[in-house]
Design a protein around this motif. Structure first.
Motif, PDB file in Angstrom:
ATOM      1  N   LYS A  68      -0.442   9.938  -9.522  1.00  0.00           N
ATOM      2  CA  LYS A  68      -0.468   9.696  -9.244  1.00  0.00           C
ATOM      3  C   LYS A  68      -0.785   7.800  -9.769  1.00  0.00           C
ATOM      4  CE  LYS A  68      -3.883   8.755  -5.282  1.00  0.00           C
ATOM      5  NZ  LYS A  68      -4.849   9.226  -4.802  1.00  0.00           N
ATOM      6  N   ALA A  69      -1.839   7.939 -10.524  1.00  0.00           N
ATOM      7  CA  ALA A  69      -2.548   6.459 -10.843  1.00  0.00           C
ATOM      8  C   ALA A  69      -1.199   6.358 -11.590  1.00  0.00           C
ATOM      9  CB  ALA A  69      -3.534   6.908 -11.907  1.00  0.00           C
TER      10      ALA A  69
ATOM     11  N   TYR B  12       2.024   4.719  -9.074  1.00  0.00           N
ATOM     12  CA  TYR B  12       1.154   3.478  -8.972  1.00  0.00           C
ATOM     13  C   TYR B  12       1.197   2.457  -8.985  1.00  0.00           C
ATOM     14  CZ  TYR B  12      -2.469   0.703  -6.185  1.00  0.00           C
ATOM     15  OH  TYR B  12      -2.102  -0.947  -5.887  1.00  0.00           O
ATOM     16  N   THR B  13       0.752   2.195 -11.000  1.00  0.00           N
ATOM     17  CA  THR B  13       1.034   0.950 -11.686  1.00  0.00           C
ATOM     18  C   THR B  13       2.901   0.939 -12.255  1.00  0.00           C
ATOM     19  OG1 THR B  13      -0.802   2.426 -12.677  1.00  0.00           O
ATOM     20  CG2 THR B  13       0.863   0.665 -14.116  1.00  0.00           C
TER      21      THR B  13
ATOM     22  N   LEU C  16       7.317   4.863  -6.082  1.00  0.00           N
ATOM     23  CA  LEU C  16       6.324   5.140  -4.471  1.00  0.00           C
ATOM     24  C   LEU C  16       6.880   6.369  -4.840  1.00  0.00           C
ATOM     25  CD1 LEU C  16       5.559   4.798  -1.485  1.00  0.00           C
ATOM     26  CD2 LEU C  16       8.051   4.033  -0.950  1.00  0.00           C
TER      27      LEU C  16
ATOM     28  N   TYR D 134       4.522   9.173  -5.939  1.00  0.00           N
ATOM     29  CA  TYR D 134       3.074   8.331  -5.681  1.00  0.00           C
ATOM     30  C   TYR D 134       2.897   9.596  -4.622  1.00  0.00           C
ATOM     31  CZ  TYR D 134      -1.124   6.339  -3.691  1.00  0.00           C
ATOM     32  OH  TYR D 134      -2.582   5.928  -3.254  1.00  0.00           O
ATOM     33  N   GLN D 135       3.868   9.526  -3.522  1.00  0.00           N
ATOM     34  CA  GLN D 135       3.427  10.227  -2.316  1.00  0.00           C
ATOM     35  C   GLN D 135       3.548  11.956  -2.683  1.00  0.00           C
ATOM     36  OE1 GLN D 135       3.735   9.594   0.966  1.00  0.00           O
ATOM     37  NE2 GLN D 135       3.835   6.934   0.943  1.00  0.00           N
TER      38      GLN D 135
ATOM     39  N   ASN E 276       0.834  -1.000   0.166  1.00  0.00           N
ATOM     40  CA  ASN E 276       0.105  -0.117   0.015  1.00  0.00           C
ATOM     41  C   ASN E 276       1.246   1.207  -0.217  1.00  0.00           C
ATOM     42  OD1 ASN E 276      -1.412   2.000   0.510  1.00  0.00           O
ATOM     43  ND2 ASN E 276      -2.711   1.030   2.180  1.00  0.00           N
ATOM     44  N   PRO E 277       1.356   1.857  -1.032  1.00  0.00           N
ATOM     45  CA  PRO E 277       2.094   3.060  -1.658  1.00  0.00           C
ATOM     46  C   PRO E 277       1.077   4.706   0.134  1.00  0.00           C
ATOM     47  CG  PRO E 277       0.063   3.081  -2.854  1.00  0.00           C
ATOM     48  CD  PRO E 277       0.171   1.927  -2.532  1.00  0.00           C
ATOM     49  N   ASP E 278       0.059   4.362   0.170  1.00  0.00           N
ATOM     50  CA  ASP E 278      -0.261   5.929   0.770  1.00  0.00           C
ATOM     51  C   ASP E 278       0.161   5.487   2.492  1.00  0.00           C
ATOM     52  OD1 ASP E 278      -2.285   6.729  -0.148  1.00  0.00           O
ATOM     53  OD2 ASP E 278      -3.519   5.023  -0.301  1.00  0.00           O
TER      54      ASP E 278
ATOM     55  N   GLN F 175       3.572  -0.730  -8.614  1.00  0.00           N
ATOM     56  CA  GLN F 175       2.998  -2.102  -8.891  1.00  0.00           C
ATOM     57  C   GLN F 175       4.014  -3.474  -9.665  1.00  0.00           C
ATOM     58  OE1 GLN F 175       2.334  -3.119  -6.286  1.00  0.00           O
ATOM     59  NE2 GLN F 175       0.517  -1.354  -4.845  1.00  0.00           N
TER      60      GLN F 175
END
Lengths: 531, 381
Positions: A375-376, A379-380, A360, A363-364, A171-173, A383
């Motif tokens: 962000k999307a 995220y890709t 990561l 993303y942050q 979970n990157p959050d 992952q």
């Protein structure tokens, strides 16, 4: 050498020392608890049938003696165990956060279900002989045994997860792995196999210790009935355990080949992979061998052709990659769904790891800026490359290789001694059946007793070697491919760890010596004179 | 109500309860402080240690489970506090390791160090171990010097998420009067409970232990008084303290004067729990000191005081984190302070653990059954 060590090396050493001390006491309690349970069950039924007959009293005395040996080990096992648990936080704080969401659940469940069961009923088993009914006491003894073994279950599941992460997503959050399937964590084949292999190794160890101590009585020509009957129970229990141990050992090698090929290559000292790869029986490693030179890895070796391919892939003709292949990549790998692809090289994995880390970070960053499209994409990117996250922390391919010699020799010691113990139990069964041992000539008899006694240190060497293979063989990973040791440690400077490490070492060594002296003393007193 | 919100609060309540039960079970530690001083003869010392020796594992297991449950439910607390206040926790661990072996080893021939050494180990565990644990718990209110940045994991060489800025690595907490005070409260609470347990236990052989019981009662007067007075002082200091509140929408953390007092007033039920706890503690202690043996308050003083202690501690630990409170404030970077929301495990994991927690009443039940069975018959001399 120790003086030059860094936080990483010292944290590892501290954990290793605590774990090895812990593993001196725990396996004995795992096996011995069950043997005591069997003995007390005999006592219970004897006394039910014949009241307080001589036979019933004999089994009571026998049970109480082995319970005493159990108790001496139990306390120090608990003491070393708490240090291990808290060290996850004190010295491996990044790791604690990174996997706490998965690792914590088994640990909490272990506390609720196993620890209290073991400690509560142990008090009855040890102190309750004159306080509770025979039935309640017997149930308590078995619950202690179950509790002790359940305690091992959960921690082994957690350990298996570190060797083969399953049932989670990153979970990157929160910047950590989060569990999404509990049953995948619990019932992963690696976990099941590890459980079987480790528990039965404890059973085997308990059995050998009972046989060895009993042999001492026979050597001294005292407490003969007690010794021979204890031996018989231990030998049957030990043989069954050793056979399951061997079976699960084979399963373990197969799973290592599948999930940790570098560990398997180190176990075999295999630098260049091949089809019909041989299994090295005995060999002397060439200390000059590096991945950067073409030296022969062995100074001499006796190998079984094709056996490694069979062990690793269940096929004689299959290819087993060596250390150099794993670093260079390019060989064919088949995934769980039967898809064939080319293995990535160390450099490719490192690149992908860096992409994951970059994903990561971005993303942050995009979270802070509220940039949804970035962000999307981030995220890709994260992952898609997360399987290699841990490689981003490594600079050189050499850092991805575990200490080969230690893993290689530890593996051989474990397997050879494991094989020896199967024959050992068969021999003990044969010799104790109809008391054949007593009809052997005096001088041979004493020799046999000595072999049995000296098998006690051997079984400890075997058991510790097993853990060395499992834990040293997976270096540098605390979590396979995801988190190497250098990204898992706490920011504690080496001076502090030197200090705690020294205190642990001195304290545990003093306690170990005290424990052994107490145990020898109890053994000398014998079952009739428990203090 | 949001499920995750509920689970975070449920698990904080559970580990707080575990912590509160641990304080009650630390009568074992309190009892260990009696072996030098209150116990005058070998027979008395042996009796105290033998009775505690049947119980210590449950206390120890509660501590281990407390650690495991904290790791499971609030892993960021585990990693930040343990990895940061390194020396404080390590000292506590050493003091518990020496306890674990002492009950079993002290009376055995060949124990290497001699009986007295193991008795000193027990005394150190009971006194210093208890005190330091109190200091560590006080940090839930008084905070620690740490930074937390989860993105550090991407920072190559300096990748540690939680870092401690004070080079004393947790030992500095001992110099904070507030922490010291809670350390002393815990010490005297445990000692009072240890005395009550010992009085109860020795009564079954009152003809042998008449003098010892009288000495315990005398000591209880002093311990109980110190426990109550220091606890009241601690409450005053706590309620006057500035706490830190987290904004539920944006997550920013800001200081709030008298935060813990407001928590009690706004939540109400922890205040009631605290009040009931205090009344029970006072009743139990005064029952044991001033009333006749036949009165229920005297007879059950150990359980009444113990129950009161559990309630009081539970209420205070609830108050540390509920009502949007940062439960382990960072003294160097307020926004990094830990809250139930930024430090917990995921919803899925907390749910799995919650199913497991349904077994807790069952576990408590068998502990009580075993305790009762084992306490019934007398020990022989």
């Amino acid at each position: 050498m120790i003086l030059e060590m860094t936080t990483i090396g010292l944290s590892r050493l501290q954990f290793a020392i605590t774990a090895m001390y812990h593993w001196i006491f725990v396996p004995l309690t795992l096996g011995l608890a069950i043997i005591i349970g069997i003995m007390e069950t005999k006592y219970f039924f004897e006394s039910k049938k014949h009241g307080n007959s001589a036979s019933a009293e004999f089994w009571k005395k026998t049970t109480r003696f082995w319970s005493r040996i159990f108790a001496i080990n139990f306390a120090i096992g608990v003491a070393t165990g708490i240090i291990l648990e808290f060290q996850f936080g004190t010295n491996w704080s990044n790791y604690s956060w990174f996997v706490g969401d998965i690792f914590g659940a088994p640990l909490a469940i272990e506390g609720i279900f196993a620890f209290f069961m073991e400690s509560t009923f142990f008090a009855v088993m040890y102190f309750g002989w004159d306080k509770v009914s025979k039935k309640f006491h017997l149930v308590s003894t078995w619950l202690t045994a179950i509790g002790a073994n359940l305690s091992a279950v959960w921690i082994l599941i957690a350990n298996a997860w570190m060797q083969n992460p399953a049932g989670m997503v990153f979970n990157p959050d929160t910047a950590r792995n989060e569990m999404v399937n509990f049953w995948e964590v619990v019932f992963s084949p690696v976990a099941m196999n590890k459980l079987l292999h480790t528990s039965t190794s404890g059973f085997m160890l308990g059995a050998v210790v009972v046989i060895g101590i009993s042999a001492w009585y026979l050597l001294k020509r005292r407490d003969v009935e007690f010794a021979i009957k204890s031996m018989k129970i231990a030998a049957v229990f030990g043989l069954v355990s050793a056979l399951v141990l061997a079976y699960s050992g084979d399963g373990s090698a197969y799973l290592v080949a599948k999930h940790q090929p570098m560990k398997l290559a180190a176990m075999e000292g295999l630098y260049k992979g091949e089809k019909r790869a041989p299994l090295v029986g005995i060999a002397l490693l060439n200390p000059d061998k590096e991945i950067t030179n073409d030296e022969d890895p062995y100074l001499f070796d006796i190998s079984i052709p094709g056996a490694l391919s069979l062990l690793a892939n269940r096929s004689f003709d299959s290819f087993v990659p060596g250390i150099e292949d794993i670093i260079n990549g390019g060989y064919e790998v088949v995934d769980e769904n039967g898809n064939v692809s080319k293995a990535l090289s160390f450099e490719q994995k490192r690149e992908r790891g860096k992409l994951a880390v970059e994903g990561l970070r971005e993303y942050q960053q995009s979270l802070k800026e509220g940039n949804d499209s970035l962000k999307a994409a981030a995220y890709t990117q994260l992952q898609d490359n997360f399987d290699y996250f841990g490689y981003s922390f490594l600079d050189q391919p050499q850092q991805s290789i575990p200490p080969v010699a230690l893993t290689f020799y530890a593996f051989r010691i474990m397997v050879i001694l494991g094989g020896y113990f199967i024959f050992f139990f068969i021999a003990v069964l044969f010799l104790t059946h109809k008391e054949r041992i007593f009809s052997i000539k005096e001088q041979y008899k004493n020799f046999i007793y000595w072999i049995m006694i000296l098998s006690i240190p051997l079984v400890y060497v075997c058991s510790q070697s097993g853990w060395i293979v499992a834990e040293v063989g997976r270096q540098p990973w605390t979590i396979q491919d995801l988190l190497p040791v250098q990204a898992a440690v706490s920011a504690v400077n080496p001076g502090n760890i030197y200090a705690t490490l020294s205190i642990f070492f001195v304290l545990f060594t003093v306690l170990l010596v005290a424990e052994l002296k107490i145990m020898f003393n109890q053994i000398k007193r014998g079952p009739d004179n428990l203090s | 109500m949001d499920t995750l919100y509920f689970l975070q609060h449920y698990w904080w309540a559970l580990i707080s309860l575990l912590g509160a039960l641990l304080v009650f079970m630390m009568f074992v530690q309190g009892g260990e402080t009696l072996i030098f001083g209150v116990a005058k003869t070998d027979v008395e010392r042996e009796r105290i240690i033998a009775s505690l020796g049947h119980k210590w594992e449950i206390t120890f297991t509660t501590l281990v489970t407390f650690g495991g449950a904290a790791f499971a439910s609030f892993p960021l607390f585990y990693s930040t506090s343990f990895g940061g206040a390194y020396w404080l926790w390590m000292s506590i661990l050493f003091l518990f390791v020496i306890q674990a072996v002492s009950f079993e080893f002290r009376n055995k021939a060949g124990n290497l160090l001699g009986k007295r050494s193991y008795d000193i180990f027990l005394f150190l565990n009971g006194s210093l171990g208890t005190f330091l644990l109190g200091v560590a718990v006080a940090m839930l209110f008084s905070g620690g010097s740490y930074n937390v940045d989860k993105i550090n994991i991407t920072n190559g060489a300096s990748n540690v998420i939680s870092t401690w800025t004070n080079p004393l690595m947790g030992l500095e907490a001992i110099s904070v009067p507030f922490n010291l005070l809670l350390g002393l409260v815990l010490l005297f609470a445990a000692r009072s409970l240890g005395l009550l347990f010992t009085i109860n236990d020795m009564r079954s052989d009152s003809e042998i232990f008449a003098n010892a019981i009288a000495r315990c009662k005398k000591s209880l007067l002093m311990s109980g008084l110190l426990f109550v007075l220091l606890f009241v002082l601690f409450l005053v200091m706590l309620f006057l303290r500035t706490g830190y509140s987290v904004d539920p929408l944006v997550g920013t953390i800001s200081p709030v004067k008298y935060k813990y007092l407001f928590n009690m007033m706004e939540l109400v039920w922890p205040a009631i729990v605290l009040l009931v706890g205090v009344v029970l503690v006072l009743s139990g202690l005064s029952g044991a000191i001033f009333m006749k043996e036949s009165s229920p308050l005297n007879k059950y003083a150990f359980y009444i005081t113990g129950g009161g202690t559990v309630l009081a501690v539970w209420s205070l630990l609830i108050c540390a984190a509920y009502n949007y409170t940062a439960y382990f404030p960072s003294l160097v970077s307020v926004q990094d302070s830990l809250t139930l929301f930024n430090s917990s495990s995921s919803k899925f994991t907390l749910t799995v653990m919650s199913f497991a927690s349904l077994a807790i009443p069952f576990v408590l039940a068998y502990i009580v059954i075993v305790w009762r069975k084992m306490s019934h018959s007398k020990q022989s001399y």
